[in-house]
Structures are given as C-alpha cells and as structure tokens.
Design a protein around this motif. Sequence first.
Motif, mmCIF file in Angstrom:
data_model
loop_
_atom_site.group_PDB
_atom_site.id
_atom_site.type_symbol
_atom_site.label_atom_id
_atom_site.label_comp_id
_atom_site.label_asym_id
_atom_site.label_seq_id
_atom_site.Cartn_x
_atom_site.Cartn_y
_atom_site.Cartn_z
ATOM 1 N N TRP A 16 34.411 20.198 24.854
ATOM 2 C CA TRP A 16 35.361 21.312 24.882
ATOM 3 C C TRP A 16 36.028 21.518 23.521
ATOM 4 N N TYR B 139 35.258 21.806 34.261
ATOM 5 C CA TYR B 139 36.395 22.261 33.469
ATOM 6 C C TYR B 139 37.591 21.377 33.826
ATOM 7 N N GLN C 176 39.225 21.616 22.817
ATOM 8 C CA GLN C 176 40.303 22.589 22.969
ATOM 9 C C GLN C 176 41.648 21.868 22.953
ATOM 10 N N HIS D 276 32.976 24.043 38.680
ATOM 11 C CA HIS D 276 33.139 25.480 38.957
ATOM 12 C C HIS D 276 31.968 26.004 39.778
ATOM 13 N N LYS E 42 44.112 25.362 31.271
ATOM 14 C CA LYS E 42 42.760 25.181 31.780
ATOM 15 C C LYS E 42 41.770 25.325 30.640
ATOM 16 N N THR E 43 40.826 24.383 30.566
ATOM 17 C CA THR E 43 39.766 24.507 29.559
ATOM 18 C C THR E 43 38.732 25.524 30.024
ATOM 19 N N ARG E 44 37.851 25.855 29.146
ATOM 20 C CA ARG E 44 36.739 26.736 29.533
ATOM 21 C C ARG E 44 35.727 25.932 30.370
#
Length: 576
Positions: free
Chosen positions: A491, A466, A493, A514, A479-481
């Motif tokens: 993404w 991410y 986004q 993550h 923050k992106t997913r």
Amino acid sequence: MGFLVGLALGIAVGVALIVGFARSENSRAARRRQLAATVASFSRMTIEDSRKLLPSDLYPSWVVFSSQQKLKWLNQELIKIWPFVDQAASQLIKTSVEPVLEQYRPIILASLKFSKLTLGTVAPQFTGISILENNKESGIVMELEMNWDANPSIILDVKTRLGVALPIQVKDIGFTGVFRLIFKPLVEELPCFGAVCFSLRKKKKLDFRLKVIGGEISAIPGISDALEDTIKNAIEDSITWPVRKVIPIIPGDYSDLELKPVGTLEVKLVQARDLTNKDLIGKSDPFAIVYVRPLPDKMKRSKTISNDLNPIWNEHFEFIIEDADTQSVTVKIYDDDGIQVSELIGCAQVRLKDLQPGKVKDVWLKLVKDLEIQRDRKDRGQVHLELLYCPFDMKEEAPNPFRQQFSMTSLERTMTSMENGSGSTSFDRLSSRKKRDIIMRGVLSVTVISGEDLPAMDMNGKSDPYVILSLKKTKTKYKTRVVNESLNPVWNQTFDFVVEDGLHDMLMLEVYDHDTFSRDYMGRCILTLTKVLLEEDYIESFNLEGAKSGKLNLHLKWSPQPIMRDLREEDSSRFR
C-alpha cells in the motif's frame, strides 16, 4: 608569639586527631568487611572442606552428619526447647497479628481478638535448610522449609454487631512453608550479628478449621468464610515476605532492616485473546484482578467486558514495590457471573527481576490454571501487558519536577521527562498551581507499508485486501485502497491522526477482503502508543490477530504536543 605557638599546636593536634579518627574508622570498616567475608566463606563450607582444616576427632557429632541427619538433629533439639519457644512465640504472634486482625475485621463483626493463644505441644518439623548468597550487603540469609501439623489452642473472641459473643476455636492447623531468617548486621561482638529478621518466605499450604465452642459456626451464614479470609489476610499482611519482623539481639538502631518501599511498578492491562468460554449461553464476561501482594486494599480490578473472548481493557494500575528481587506481578482473569462467585479463566505472572528498570516491557503471557502447578496444557488464552518498573534510587536523565507536586504514574513521568528534556526551569513556575495531569497530545503518522502471507478468502486462493485504521478513543477512521488478488499487498499509504491522549489511546487496524456486495473479515492488529511515544519513530511487523497467518508492516511516527488538564475536569479518565 605565645598565641601563634598555641595556634600552631592546636591545629597540629586537631589534624592529628582527625587523621587518627579516620585511620581508626578505616581499620574498623576493613575488619568488618573481613569478618563478613569470613562468615560467608564458612557458610559455604562443606564437610569435605572442614575435614581439611580439622582432624575428625575434633568434630562435634552433628558436623559429621549427612543433610538428613542434620535435619533430624535440628528437629530433636527443637522438640527439647519447644515449650519455651511456645511461650515466646505465642506472645509475639498475639501482639503482632491481633492489630492486623482488627484491620481486616469483617464489617459484620464489632470486634475480633484473641482470648487464648498457645501453639500446642507438637513442634514443627524442618524438612529442608539452605543458606542464600547475599551480595548486596553484609548478612547471612537462611531459609528453613517447615511442616507443621499442629494442635494449638487458639480461641478468638468474636462479637457481632447484634451484640452476640462467639468464642471461635481455630483447629486442625496444617501448614507447609518456607521461613526466611536474616542475620544482620554482622558485628565483632558475640553472637556476631546485631539482629534477626524473620518472615514467611513461601506459603505452600495453610489449612485450618473454625468451630464455635458449644455451637455450630454454620448457624450464622457468611461468618465462616469472612473469618477465614480475615485470618489469611492477617497472615499475609503481618509475616509474609516482604514483610519481616525485626528482633534486636544487640542494642542498636535497626530501622534500616524494616520494610520500606523501593520503587513503583506500572502495569498497563492492554487486552486478552482466545479466552476459554465459561458460559453455556453466549460468551464469557471477563474481568482481571492485578496485584503484587494479594491483599484486598492492594489488588486492582479492571472493568468487565461483556460477552467477549477477546476483551480490550487498556487500563493502568500502579503498585508500590518493596523487594524487586523476589516480588512478582500477578494477573488473574475471571468470568463475571453477577451475584454468583466469579469463575477463574486463567492466570499469569511476571517476576520483577526479569524487568529492566526504567524500560517498558511489552509481553504476551499464556494463561494457566495454577501458578504453582505447571502441568496445565489446556489452552486458556493469553493476556497482553505493558510493564514499567522504576526504582526510587534510579537516576533520571532529566530532572522531573512533577514527581512530588503532580499526580502522575511512572509511565507518565517517564514520558514527560523525555518530552520536556532538561527544561525544568519552565515547569518550576507551575509548581504552585493546583494538581494537574499530563496529556500526551500530538500527531500520530501511520504508514501502512504492506501485508505478508495474508489468508486467502476467495475461491481462486487470493484476496482483495484493504485496511481500516482507527483510534479507540476517537471516531476518526481511514481506509487504504483495495489491492486486488494479492496475499502480499503493498500500500505505502500514510495517514495522520490528531491524538488527544496518547498514553490512554490505542491504534486499531482491521484487514478486510473486498467483495462486490460485502466484505470478509481477515484479522486485526491492536497497538498501544507506548512504544511510539518513547521512540517517536520506528518500523515494525505485527501479526494479525484472529487469522491463521498474515502480518502488517507499519511505520509509526510521533510528533508530540504535550498539554495540561485539571484533574477535576478529567477525573473519569484517570487510572482506576
């Protein structure tokens, strides 16, 4: 009737005089152009060319010499006339260098003057000669490479602020360099040029020793180093190119030959990465010195970034340019050791002739130990610069009323010119206001499209990446997913940032893997906003810094809202 006849005759005579004067001027200009072309052709002639024009028995002896024989002949002739050259050059050096010595006089000294100056009995030796093409304007440019192991008699009359007088002798001078001679303008009278300009084009070596007559200079701490720096600065500022001395040969006005500014160079020192660590404990504390001419008042220093081998400065500097064809911008990065002498980490250089006027050039430069010796294979790191050269005679697409009335860098002038279009009328009303500064305020839209070839951080050879986005000057973060188990995540986004000062802000994108109870750092991208301010909308891929592989694909868009601020209120954020 007599009045009309006189009027007609007067007009006819006047027209005839004007036509005759114009024809005379055109003819004279044509002759001068022909003379310049002829002299330039002769300067390019080889011995073989001349043999086609004249039989060998008509040559003077020096014409049939080889290049080495010509230099030998030239050196022999210089030895013959050296006593006369010594007298003339000594006086010229004294009158031109002494005021510059006073300008750079160390603060511990009350006065610094020549009490005696002669160049000695040993003449310089010429080791090379070349004629340069000069297509811009009529003239002949000659460069002479010279080696001089001199025995001069140079005594400086030094007085300290304590009232102590010191006669200091400059001894054991060793010099190697290239002098440039410019003969121009070309004229029809002998010797066929109006004036001679001379300058030290390149200083390859300059060694000398200081000695107090009747004493030891080391008895006064610091004075030796201070005097050496003063002498070198005086030479740099008085005769080193682009500075030149003009000697009229034929009476006339030669002010156009003197040194004049031709443009400005703006340098944005963005960041450096992978710098060599010079400290035994911890990391280096890097700072940068940026300059075009290596003079104390023309060199710019960045702030020091403590304990960091990947420093981010994002600082702006502006320089006056006198000769874009030969000058370069140099950046040297040092490790700040406090009261001790700073240690050089590395340096880099960009020639101004490699820059396109009016266009921002974004470059990463490899740091080397010495700019003159290109044998350094050690990895010393890289430095990131954005460069903009703006000649004074460059025509702008839109008029810019801020050039004189407002304090702006070249980049700011370029930006505001683009932002404001041709609407100078609306800004004319502002010309009577106090000096202000432009802030490039607006909305930055960042679309994180995808990542490619990201490093594997998990045991299964995958990552769960991410991205965290932030601006350096604000606390806003996005923050992106998380995309699970992918090294090529998608993404798509979009995030919007309200940017208060686009020229001086930076976009940072950090990529993490993550995990359930932690996160692993994968790499980052650091972007200035210069390109998006200029282009307003673009898509590009950016390599991850600090990672063996990987890049981010981004779409950036800028919606401008320029505003103004009073310099007194925001002086701390101006360029240093």
